[in-house]
Design a protein around this motif. Structure first.
Motif, short mmCIF file in Angstrom:
data_model
loop_
_atom_site.label_atom_id
_atom_site.label_comp_id
_atom_site.label_asym_id
_atom_site.label_seq_id
_atom_site.Cartn_x
_atom_site.Cartn_y
_atom_site.Cartn_z
N UNK A 99 0.76 -1.06 -0.04
CA UNK A 99 -0.04 0.03 0.06
C UNK A 99 0.96 1.25 -0.22
N UNK A 100 1.95 1.29 0.80
CA UNK A 100 2.71 2.66 1.06
C UNK A 100 3.70 2.83 -0.33
N UNK A 101 3.90 1.68 -1.11
CA UNK A 101 4.74 1.78 -2.08
C UNK A 101 3.75 2.04 -3.41
N UNK A 102 2.39 2.11 -3.35
CA UNK A 102 1.45 2.52 -4.31
C UNK A 102 0.91 1.50 -5.23
N UNK A 103 1.09 -0.04 -4.79
CA UNK A 103 0.78 -1.18 -5.70
C UNK A 103 -0.88 -1.13 -5.48
N UNK A 104 -1.47 -0.82 -4.33
CA UNK A 104 -2.63 -0.85 -3.81
C UNK A 104 -3.12 0.40 -3.26
N UNK A 105 -4.42 0.86 -3.21
CA UNK A 105 -4.82 2.09 -2.82
C UNK A 105 -5.22 1.99 -1.14
N UNK A 106 -5.48 0.65 -0.73
CA UNK A 106 -5.90 0.44 0.40
C UNK A 106 -5.53 -1.07 0.88
N UNK A 107 -5.38 -1.19 2.01
CA UNK A 107 -4.85 -2.58 2.60
C UNK A 107 -5.88 -3.01 3.63
N UNK A 108 -6.31 -4.12 3.62
CA UNK A 108 -7.18 -4.59 4.70
C UNK A 108 -6.57 -6.30 5.12
N UNK A 109 -6.85 -6.24 6.26
CA UNK A 109 -6.50 -7.89 6.81
C UNK A 109 -7.44 -8.03 7.98
N UNK A 110 -7.80 -9.34 8.14
CA UNK A 110 -8.48 -10.03 9.29
C UNK A 110 -7.47 -10.85 10.45
N UNK A 111 -8.04 -10.97 11.40
CA UNK A 111 -7.69 -11.97 12.17
C UNK A 111 -7.80 -13.34 11.95
N UNK A 112 -7.63 -14.46 12.65
CA UNK A 112 -8.14 -15.87 12.46
C UNK A 112 -9.29 -16.08 12.24
N UNK A 113 -10.43 -15.43 12.76
CA UNK A 113 -11.75 -15.86 12.45
C UNK A 113 -12.54 -14.48 11.75
N UNK A 114 -11.54 -13.64 11.47
CA UNK A 114 -12.47 -12.52 10.56
C UNK A 114 -13.40 -11.79 11.30
N UNK A 115 -13.59 -11.71 12.67
CA UNK A 115 -14.54 -10.86 13.26
C UNK A 115 -13.81 -9.41 13.41
N UNK A 116 -12.38 -9.35 13.22
CA UNK A 116 -11.86 -8.11 13.63
C UNK A 116 -10.88 -7.79 12.21
N UNK A 117 -10.71 -6.40 12.27
CA UNK A 117 -10.07 -6.01 11.08
C UNK A 117 -9.00 -4.97 11.30
N UNK A 118 -8.04 -4.87 10.31
CA UNK A 118 -6.79 -4.04 10.23
C UNK A 118 -6.82 -3.12 9.00
#
Length: 456
Positions: free
Chosen positions: A225-244
């Motif tokens: 993301x910071x190098x410009x390949x993507x406009x936004x980044x998203x990640x989940x934890x193991x069971x995807x109830x939380x987000x970063x």
């Protein structure tokens, strides 16, 4: 039986303690609880991507069936919020989720989700603990059956109806090999997003890391993301109830700032209160007040967020650990839905720009957290001792008020605050602080840690 305890979010333990006989006892306790409540089923059973989870899920399904309940299961591991949504969508009596969330592979866990899809409140988990027992099967002709169904499509359809489609972005998505793979990325794809997939392969060891979306674990996502390949980044934890979320200018976006930005985005087209935990930023309160709304503070734990969201018909609820939900959805944190919400908000107005405006209007915020070792059996005594020694000032600043909703939150004259509360999952006390200057946060954390050590 003594090893089974439902804490902040179910029972979690290492696999030497989390065993099939104990899991079967949990299944029997849930069956008994449902019978006592007059709920006849069916019951959902879902599981995360750990190697041990499918087997434990099948053990639960067998016990429930042997008690006369039909069981609905997905075709593979799926995120916790999908179970919550399907409980409501399919009018199930409740559901059991096999997951240890962000903990490493040598852990597993189980939690019960009631028929409203919200986290179970203490009276429900207390009933389950009271009913722990060896399975008591009915005659075989009275057993229920297991049916495998699609958990993904109903949830995705509702998320798209609620948040919208036609999101014109390139988003990098990192599943950390968890249950969000093939779910969060697919939802974004359906919304029109060009998705770059990272760690979306099946790997029950999570690539050798804990499935926790921390800065340390998201190095490649942040770089993309910071190098410009993507406009936004998203990640989940193991069971995807939380987000970063990762933005081009800030890298890993502080979850307090993410909450503020998403709530502000929702207020452009809707109205309503915000629910936040005691450890979540006052910036949310300032945004609510500017729109003629209010913020509602609750103890840490999404069950309290969910309870207040329903009671107050709140527009959004969240916590600083990255769990969020919105009105119109189930009152349970959902990292899949929030990924779409973050993408939609960023597509309309870059999150970095929105955060810049919010901080310029409402003031800078900085927050930090440290932990102090404290055995579980010492937590209550330590907090009692702390209650008798609350200082008049902390780090040179007068204490104006004390909030005891969850531990002790010292409200200071500048608007800064210091919170000391027990961890619900580890033998530690958590010390949080928020202030307008980063250096001030460090001073408050040091002072709070010293307060705890003095009474230990």
């Amino acid at each position: 039986m003594d090893e089974i305890s439902f804490g902040t979010d179910g029972w979690r333990a290492t696999l030497d303690t989390f065993t099939a006989p104990r899991v079967r006892m949990v299944g029997q306790a849930v069956a008994t609880h449902l019978e006592e409540e007059g709920l006849a089923g069916p019951v959902g059973v879902c599981y995360d991507a750990r190697e041990s989870s499918p087997g434990f899920a099948e053990e639960l399904a067998r016990v429930l069936c042997a008690n006369g309940f039909d069981v609905v299961m997905p075709e593979r591991d799926r995120p916790t919020p999908l179970l919550s949504w399907n409980i409501v969508e399919r009018e199930l009596a409740g559901g059991l989720m096999l997951t240890a969330s962000h903990n490493p592979p040598e852990y597993n866990g189980v939690k019960f989700i009631p028929s409203d899809g919200a986290p179970a409140l203490p009276e429900i988990t207390g009933s389950i603990e009271a009913n722990l027992a060896e399975p008591e099967p009915l005659p075989e002709e009275e057993w229920g059956s297991v049916r495998r169904v699609d958990f993904v499509t109903p949830h995705a359809d509702q998320a798209l109806d609620l948040v919208g489609e036609d999101v014109d972005l390139t988003v990098a998505y990192d599943a950390i090999h968890g249950s969000g793979r093939g779910v969060t990325d697919s939802l974004l794809k359906r919304a029109g997003v060009d998705v770059i997939r990272l760690r979306c392969e099946d790997d029950p060891t999570f690539g050798g890391v804990s499935p926790e979306p921390t800065e340390e674990n998201l190095a490649e996502l942040i770089e993309r993301v910071t190098e410009g390949e993507a406009e936004l980044g998203v990640a989940n934890d193991g069971d995807a109830d939380r987000i970063a979320v990762v933005t081009p200018e800030r890298g890993l976006l502080n979850t307090n700032l993410l909450y503020a930005a998403l709530y502000d985005y929702l207020l452009e087209t809707d109205s309503g209160a915000a629910v936040r935990t005691v450890s979540t930023t006052f910036l949310v309160d300032r945004i609510a007040e500017a729109h003629g709304e209010r913020a509602i503070e609750v103890p840490v734990g999404f069950k309290w967020v969910a309870d207040a969201m329903v009671a107050e018909d709140a527009l959004m609820g969240g916590e600083e650990s990255g769990g969020f939900s919105i009105r119109g959805h189930v009152p349970e944190k959902d990292g899949v839905l929030t990924a779409l919400l973050a993408a939609a908000a960023h597509d309309e107005d870059p999150l970095d720009d929105r955060v810049d405006r919010l901080l310029a209007e409402h003031g800078e915020i900085h927050q930090g957290r440290v932990s102090v070792d404290c055995p579980d059996e010492e937590k209550a005594r330590t907090l009692d001792a702390l209650s008798e020694s609350i200082p008049e000032a902390v780090a040179g600043e007068r204490v104006e008020d004390v909030n005891t909703a969850d531990g002790f939150k010292l409200l200071l004259e500048s608007g800064a605050w210091l919170l000391v509360r027990p961890s619900g999952t580890e033998p530690k006390l958590r010390v949080y602080a928020e202030a307008e200057e980063e250096g001030r946060v460090e001073a408050l954390l040091d002072a709070g840690s010293e307060l705890v050590r003095e009474v230990r």
